[in-house]
Structures are given as structure tokens and as C-alpha cells.
Design a protein around this motif. Structure first.
Motif, PDB file in Angstrom:
ATOM      1  N   GLU A 127      16.564  44.115  11.223  1.00 10.28           N
ATOM      2  CA  GLU A 127      17.974  44.520  11.209  1.00 10.28           C
ATOM      3  C   GLU A 127      18.198  45.605  10.168  1.00 10.28           C
ATOM      4  O   GLU A 127      18.919  46.568  10.416  1.00 10.28           O
ATOM      5  CB  GLU A 127      18.856  43.310  10.919  1.00 10.28           C
ATOM      6  CG  GLU A 127      18.789  42.220  12.000  1.00 10.28           C
ATOM      7  CD  GLU A 127      19.575  40.983  11.620  1.00 10.28           C
ATOM      8  OE1 GLU A 127      20.172  40.969  10.512  1.00 10.28           O
ATOM      9  OE2 GLU A 127      19.597  40.027  12.421  1.00 10.28           O
ATOM     10  N   ARG A 128      17.576  45.433   8.993  1.00 11.06           N
ATOM     11  CA  ARG A 128      17.699  46.416   7.910  1.00 11.06           C
ATOM     12  C   ARG A 128      16.766  46.025   6.785  1.00 11.06           C
ATOM     13  O   ARG A 128      16.445  44.839   6.632  1.00 11.06           O
ATOM     14  CB  ARG A 128      19.141  46.503   7.394  1.00 11.06           C
ATOM     15  CG  ARG A 128      19.657  45.207   6.781  1.00 11.06           C
ATOM     16  CD  ARG A 128      21.108  45.334   6.359  1.00 11.06           C
ATOM     17  NE  ARG A 128      21.632  44.079   5.868  1.00 11.06           N
ATOM     18  CZ  ARG A 128      21.514  43.633   4.621  1.00 11.06           C
ATOM     19  NH1 ARG A 128      20.861  44.370   3.717  1.00 11.06           N
ATOM     20  NH2 ARG A 128      22.033  42.471   4.256  1.00 11.06           N
ATOM     21  N   SER A 154      12.362  39.246  11.797  1.00 12.13           N
ATOM     22  CA  SER A 154      13.566  39.567  12.578  1.00 12.13           C
ATOM     23  C   SER A 154      14.715  40.011  11.676  1.00 12.13           C
ATOM     24  O   SER A 154      15.495  40.908  12.033  1.00 12.13           O
ATOM     25  CB  SER A 154      13.994  38.366  13.425  1.00 12.13           C
ATOM     26  OG  SER A 154      14.490  37.316  12.631  1.00 12.13           O
TER      27      SER A 154
END
Length: 213
Positions: free
Chosen positions: A21-22, A17
Motif C-alpha cells: 500500500e505504501r 500486503s
């Protein structure tokens, strides 16, 4: 015993997770987890990197070198894994929130214990300081008496030496006079008798004077 922050397999999903995001390198992931937990939990490199290696083996993340760093990124397979486990991920977020509260309580309790221990140490130190001060005062009060005793003993020793010196000088003078008269043939029989009588008188007089002090 403190329960684990993440249940079995949950850290692996949580890392996915974060990478969703990045892309991040390992140290950034450690920092991100620390930020999520408010600094109450910071995983070690030995916890993070083996899981990243396992995710890479499963084709859920990739890694690329960026200078001296290795950057990890989620793959399509990893996103599909996340999508299929959204309910579980929500539970993990709830568990993380609960873990943050629990860890914060433990930290708070630890700080409170440390403060209580510090207060106890300070109180103990204060008592010892007061005791030392009291002993110091009593010792200071005793110093003049001890000094007086030492001075009195020193004066007594000096007086004794002076008396012994006087007696030695008196004896030497009398012996010299007796020898002189004996050598000159002028020492009659009354001389020693006079000496004994007068010495006995002096002894009684001096003894009486000393005992009367």
C-alpha cells in the motif's frame, strides 16, 4: 488456550500486503495492524522486526534510513510474491476478520466478567458497610450503658475512699482523745468500756442502714 491470530507464515505475507500500500517504518506497521484489528490485537516490536529482517534477507523488502527512522518498502520480488499468493492472502483477510470477531468477543467477555466482578465487589462492600453501620448502632447503644457503669464504679470508689477517710479520721480523733486522757491520768476503767459499747452500737446501726439500701 487462545489460538494464534496469524497461522504460520501468514504475518509475513500480511506485512508484504501492508507495504504494498505504501512504504512504512516499523512503528507504522504495528499501528496499521492494530487498526486492522480494531485495537484488539497489537503486535510487539519483537514480533514485527525479525520478520521484516527476514523479508529483507529474501529480497522482498528494502529499508532506508529516514532521519532516526528506518522505512521499509516492498520490492518487485515482493510484489511478485503477493501476486502469486493472492488466494492465500484472501484467506488471510478472512482469518483476520474472524480473529477480530473472536478477539472482540474475548474482550467483551472480559469486560462483562470485570463488570460482574465489580458489581460483586460493590455488593460485598455495601454489605460490609451495612454490617459496620449495624455494629456501630449497637455499639452506640451500648455506649451510654458502659458510660453509666463506669460512672457508677467511679462514684462507688469515691464513696469508699470517703468512708475510709472518715473512719481513719474518726479513729485518729478517738486515739488522740484516749491518749490525752491517759496522759492526764483521767482515763478511768469505764472509758474503754464506754468506747467499746458505743462503737458496737454504731457498727450495728451503720451496717443495718447499709444493708437496708
Amino acid at each position: 488456550m487462545t489460538p494464534p491470530v496469524f497461522a504460520h507464515g501468514h504475518l509475513r505475507l500480511y506485512l508484504l500486503s501492508l507495504l504494498d500500500e505504501r512504504p512504512q517504518h516499523g512503528y507504522e506497521l504495528i499501528q496499521s495492524l492494530g487498526d486492522r484489528f480494531g485495537g484488539t490485537y497489537v503486535p510487539s516490536a519483537g514480533t514485527i522486526y525479525p520478520r521484516l529482517a527476514k523479508l529483507q534477507e529474501e529480497g522482498l523488502v528494502t529499508k532506508e534510513s529516514d532521519g532516526r527512522r528506518t522505512v521499509y518498502a516492498i520490492t518487485d520480488a515482493g510484489r511478485a510474491e503477493l501476486a502469486s499468493r493472492q488466494d492465500e492472502l484472501a484467506e488471510i483477510e478472512t482469518d483476520v476478520t474472524d480473529s477480530v470477531r473472536r478477539l472482540a468477543d474475548e474482550v467483551r467477555s472480559s469486560v462483562n466478567d470485570a463488570m460482574r466482578s465489580l458489581k460483586a465487589d460493590l455488593a460485598s462492600a455495601a454489605r460490609e458497610a451495612r454490617t459496620d453501620t449495624s455494629h456501630g448502632i449497637r455499639s452506640a447503644e451500648a455506649i451510654p450503658e458502659a458510660a453509666q457503669d463506669r460512672d457508677a464504679r467511679a462514684a462507688s470508689r469515691a464513696a469508699m475512699h470517703e468512708a475510709e477517710a472518715a473512719l481513719a479520721s474518726f479513729r485518729a480523733d478517738l486515739r488522740s482523745e484516749l491518749r490525752t486522757q491517759f496522759a492526764a491520768g483521767t482515763l478511768g476503767t469505764d472509758g474503754p468500756e464506754l468506747l467499746v459499747r458505743r462503737l458496737d452500737e454504731v457498727r450495728r446501726e451503720v451496717t443495718a442502714a447499709l444493708r437496708a439500701r
